[in-house]
Design an enzyme around this catalytic site. Structure first.
Site, PDB file in Angstrom:
ATOM      1  N   THR A 175      -1.607  -0.466  -4.012  1.00 16.06           N
ATOM      2  CA  THR A 175      -1.592  -1.214  -2.210  1.00 16.06           C
ATOM      3  C   THR A 175      -2.691  -2.299  -1.880  1.00 16.06           C
ATOM      4  OG1 THR A 175      -2.974   0.595  -1.393  1.00 16.06           O
ATOM      5  CG2 THR A 175      -0.219   1.035  -1.938  1.00 16.06           C
ATOM      6  N   GLU A 178       4.865   0.980  -1.862  1.00 17.30           N
ATOM      7  CA  GLU A 178       5.309   2.314  -2.585  1.00 17.30           C
ATOM      8  C   GLU A 178       7.558   2.099  -2.811  1.00 17.30           C
ATOM      9  OE1 GLU A 178       2.984   1.897  -0.353  1.00 17.30           O
ATOM     10  OE2 GLU A 178       1.539   3.599  -0.489  1.00 17.30           O
ATOM     11  N   LYS A 204      -2.317   4.276  22.786  1.00 13.84           N
ATOM     12  CA  LYS A 204      -1.756   5.611  23.687  1.00 13.84           C
ATOM     13  C   LYS A 204      -2.735   5.593  24.466  1.00 13.84           C
ATOM     14  CE  LYS A 204      -2.401   8.004  18.979  1.00 13.84           C
ATOM     15  NZ  LYS A 204      -2.680   7.620  18.655  1.00 13.84           N
ATOM     16  N   TRP A 206       3.116   6.006  24.913  1.00  7.01           N
ATOM     17  CA  TRP A 206       2.553   4.551  23.347  1.00  7.01           C
ATOM     18  C   TRP A 206       2.694   3.240  23.906  1.00  7.01           C
ATOM     19  CZ3 TRP A 206       3.739   7.415  17.730  1.00  7.01           C
ATOM     20  CH2 TRP A 206       2.833   8.489  17.951  1.00  7.01           C
TER      21      TRP A 206
HETATM   22  P1  ADP Z   1      -0.606  -1.896   2.352  1.00  8.63           P
HETATM   23  O1  ADP Z   1      -0.073  -1.016   2.317  1.00  8.63           O
HETATM   24  O2  ADP Z   1      -1.697  -1.631   1.718  1.00  8.63           O
HETATM   25  O3  ADP Z   1      -1.055  -3.022   3.840  1.00  8.63           O
HETATM   26  P2  ADP Z   1       2.632  -2.813   1.482  1.00  8.63           P
HETATM   27  O4  ADP Z   1       2.398  -4.348   1.716  1.00  8.63           O
HETATM   28  O5  ADP Z   1       2.390  -1.934   0.945  1.00  8.63           O
HETATM   29  O6  ADP Z   1       0.713  -3.116   1.612  1.00  8.63           O
HETATM   30  O7  ADP Z   1       2.645  -2.754   3.172  1.00  8.63           O
HETATM   31  C1  ADP Z   1       3.423  -1.982   3.365  1.00  8.63           C
HETATM   32  C2  ADP Z   1       3.207  -2.152   5.580  1.00  8.63           C
HETATM   33  O8  ADP Z   1       3.827  -2.700   5.810  1.00  8.63           O
HETATM   34  C3  ADP Z   1       4.594  -1.481   5.878  1.00  8.63           C
HETATM   35  O9  ADP Z   1       3.772  -0.026   6.198  1.00  8.63           O
HETATM   36  C4  ADP Z   1       4.520  -1.626   6.876  1.00  8.63           C
HETATM   37  O10 ADP Z   1       3.306  -1.095   8.041  1.00  8.63           O
HETATM   38  C5  ADP Z   1       4.447  -3.196   7.113  1.00  8.63           C
HETATM   39  N1  ADP Z   1       5.669  -4.238   6.918  1.00  8.63           N
HETATM   40  C6  ADP Z   1       6.175  -4.206   5.881  1.00  8.63           C
HETATM   41  N2  ADP Z   1       7.257  -5.491   6.565  1.00  8.63           N
HETATM   42  C7  ADP Z   1       7.186  -5.087   7.479  1.00  8.63           C
HETATM   43  C8  ADP Z   1       8.074  -6.220   8.843  1.00  8.63           C
HETATM   44  N3  ADP Z   1       8.986  -6.552   8.419  1.00  8.63           N
HETATM   45  N4  ADP Z   1       7.462  -5.596   9.932  1.00  8.63           N
HETATM   46  C9  ADP Z   1       6.542  -5.021  10.694  1.00  8.63           C
HETATM   47  N5  ADP Z   1       6.064  -4.364   9.237  1.00  8.63           N
HETATM   48  C10 ADP Z   1       6.082  -4.449   8.426  1.00  8.63           C
END
Ligand code: ADP
Length: 546
Positions: free
Chosen positions: A185, A330, A438, A443
């Site tokens: 990640t 993940e 918050k 929220w």
């Molecule tokens: P990291 O978790 O290290 O940032 P990832 O590439 O796995 O790397 O990121 C996943 C996260 O990116 C998601 O959990 C979410 O928060 C965000 N994300 C992915 N796609 C979207 C989307 N279309 N809209 C909003 N958030 C998104």
């Protein structure tokens, strides 16, 4: 028991299929060397077999990790199939990470081989001494480009390593649950965590990626993954391309708006995939030049919330359908994609647009739910928000790390995102749980505020963060970058929010900055935004402890 053939779902099957059934399908790559390289799936198949032999020649055991530091291109594609197909594990390292983090990851993964594009030569020179397990370094070039005196022990060129091998090779058969590739990640949520995909999860995901309510990939498409092959396997596109026989177009390291646009036009690209920040550069280029897309029909945008203004610009000005998608390392990464249902086709345009802003519906293979802090499932009413949990055969079961804590809760993976789900099953991300603001016990979604700010014609990029407040606990402020040549005042931007949010949700202030820090995959780094001198200064002046 059923009496059907029990073929394990292996990545090599995709390549065998591609060679036999669309062997003349084209793969075009903009090379680091500067030119365009063209060849066909049958060449990928032949050279991937040579890669497998070359790995055998190094005496690498099954499941040994082979790392890459590489852009999107044909040699990287051969490694995708040659490494995994032969039973080794492809570890795609994100070159935008800090060098120390890269060394940490390479050691943690126990990488044995590192294949890298020459644009990362100085990076490899800087880190190789710290990478204790890597015994072989391969530069993705031919001997003519191989640097002399690189200081990297035993450095060889990919072409001389692979070209001398026989292509006479039979892909081994093994358990479909065997490991195939490894991604870390990007570390926006702390130390990088390792997700180990299997052949089975990758093949099921490839089927899912190609479905009509997903990316709808077919043999009639020409597909440009701008999303890097080191960012969650380019969202599975290399595998889905072998499955469907679409043409593949790789941009190499030229990711600016002009280069991407030119490649799209010259190669007749019909479908492209990337994160919003990259598409912003493309749209800016197209707007400045008064250009239009002559072949592009669809684009999947994800990795971060796609601003509604971007969806509208693609759809209204260019007739390009935007498929908003959500996923994470993940989840391989496809989790949800936003396509309309039959009944929504009758809705007025603005209501369809409202739906398209959401992150979308679950693909078959991924189930989701939202829960409250006690873990109780919350209703799908489109209003109630809660922690988003997912499960399915291409969702992580455990992190690759000795002694890592079990990430699952009753078999579900908690994503760290907060979302709503509407009665039609459309999921909408409200925020990452750590970014939610918050205020007075309520929220506020930072994404909602960013989306509005980015709809202002003078705003290039905007991040919304919460700052401490003596009465309300936290209040939202906007950190914004204006487009080149545009001027915009604080009051004017604040007025732009009026009528678009409830009064208590309105941001308290705007701070203009030159640039917003972006992470290794092009996402805004909110933690870094909170530490920007302009923000710290604001907090000091406002008397709000940051
Ligand atoms: P990291 O978790 O290290 O940032 P990832 O590439 O796995 O790397 O990121 C996943 C996260 O990116 C998601 O959990 C979410 O928060 C965000 N994300 C992915 N796609 C979207 C989307 N279309 N809209 C909003 N958030 C998104």
């Amino acid at each position: 028991m059923g009496l059907m053939q029990g073929h394990p779902l292996l990545i090599s099957l995709l390549l065998v299929h591609a060679e036999r059934h669309h062997g003349d399908g084209e793969i075009v790559s903009r090379r680091i060397e500067g030119d365009l390289h063209r060849y066909q799936w049958r060449d990928v198949a032949r050279r991937s077999r040579q890669v497998a032999r070359a790995l055998d020649g190094l005496g690498l055991p099954l499941s040994a990790r082979v790392a890459t530091l590489a852009w999107n291109g044909y040699r990287h594609l051969e490694l995708y199939f040659g490494v995994s197909g032969s039973g080794r594990v492809l570890h795609t390292i994100n070159p935008r990470l800090h060098p120390d983090q890269i060394a940490w990851i390479a050691n943690h993964a126990d990488d044995r081989v590192l294949c890298f594009d020459l644009s990362f030569l100085s990076l490899v020179q800087a880190v190789h001494a710290q990478c204790k397990t890597i015994g072989h370094y391969v530069a993705l070039c031919d001997d003519d480009y191989l640097p002399a005196d690189s200081g990297i022990p035993g450095l060889m060129s990919y072409e001389s390593w692979v070209a001398g091998q026989s292509a006479d090779y039979s892909w081994p058969e093994f358990d479909e649950n065997a490991a195939s590739s490894l991604c870390y990640t990007s570390g926006t949520t702390g130390h990088p965590k390792a997700v180990m995909y299997s052949h089975r999860s990758t093949l099921l995901h490839a089927y899912g990626a190609a479905l009509p309510d997903s990316m709808a990939l077919s043999a009639r498409d020409a597909v440009l993954p701008v999303v890097p092959m080191f960012h969650v396997n380019a969202w599975g596109i290399p595998y889905a391309a072998a499955l469907t026989g679409c043409k593949l177009v790789f941009p190499g390291n030229a990711l600016d708006g002009q280069s991407v646009y030119q490649l799209m036009e010259s190669e007749g690209v019909t479908f492209a995939a990337g994160v919003p920040t990259v598409w912003q550069m493309l749209l800016d280029h197209v707007k400045r030049g008064g250009l239009h897309f002559s072949s592009l029909k669809r684009t999947v945008i994800g990795g971060a919330a796609c601003p509604p203004a971007m969806i509208e610009a693609f759809q209204e000005q260019h007739g390009v359908e935007v498929i908003h998608a959500w996923g994470m390392t993940e989840t391989s990464p496809l989790g949800t994609l936003c396509t309309l249902k039959n009944k929504s086709l009758k809705l007025p345009r603005d209501q369809q647009m409202k739906l398209r802003r959401k992150q979308g519906r679950a693909l078959f293979g991924v189930d989701f739910k939202i829960v409250d802090r006690q873990g109780a499932e919350l209703p799908w009413d489109g209003k109630t928000f809660g922690d988003l949990y997912v499960k399915g055969p291409w969702v992580v079961g455990a992190y690759f790390s000795a002694g890592a804590a079990d990430p699952l809760v009753d078999g579900w993976f908690p994503t760290g995102d907060v979302a709503t789900i509407d009665p039609d099953g459309y999921m909408q991300i409200t925020d990452r749980s750590k970014d939610v603001i918050k205020s007075g016990g309520e929220w506020i979604s930072s994404i909602d505020i960013e989306n509005i700010a980015m709809a202002h014609p003078a705003v290039q990029l905007a991040a919304c963060i919460g700052v401490k407040h003596p009465k309300w606990d936290e209040r939202p402020i906007v950190v914004a970058v204006t487009k080149p040549g545009e001027t915009l005042g604080r009051d004017e931007l604040l007025r732009f929010f009026e009528g678009k949010l409830a009064k208590w949700q309105m941001p308290d202030d705007v701070i203009f900055v030159d640039a917003i820090p972006l992470g290794a995959t092009g996402k805004m780094l909110k933690a870094k935004v909170r530490e920007m001198p302009e923000v710290l200064d604001y907090c000091r002046r406002a008397g709000t402890p940051s």
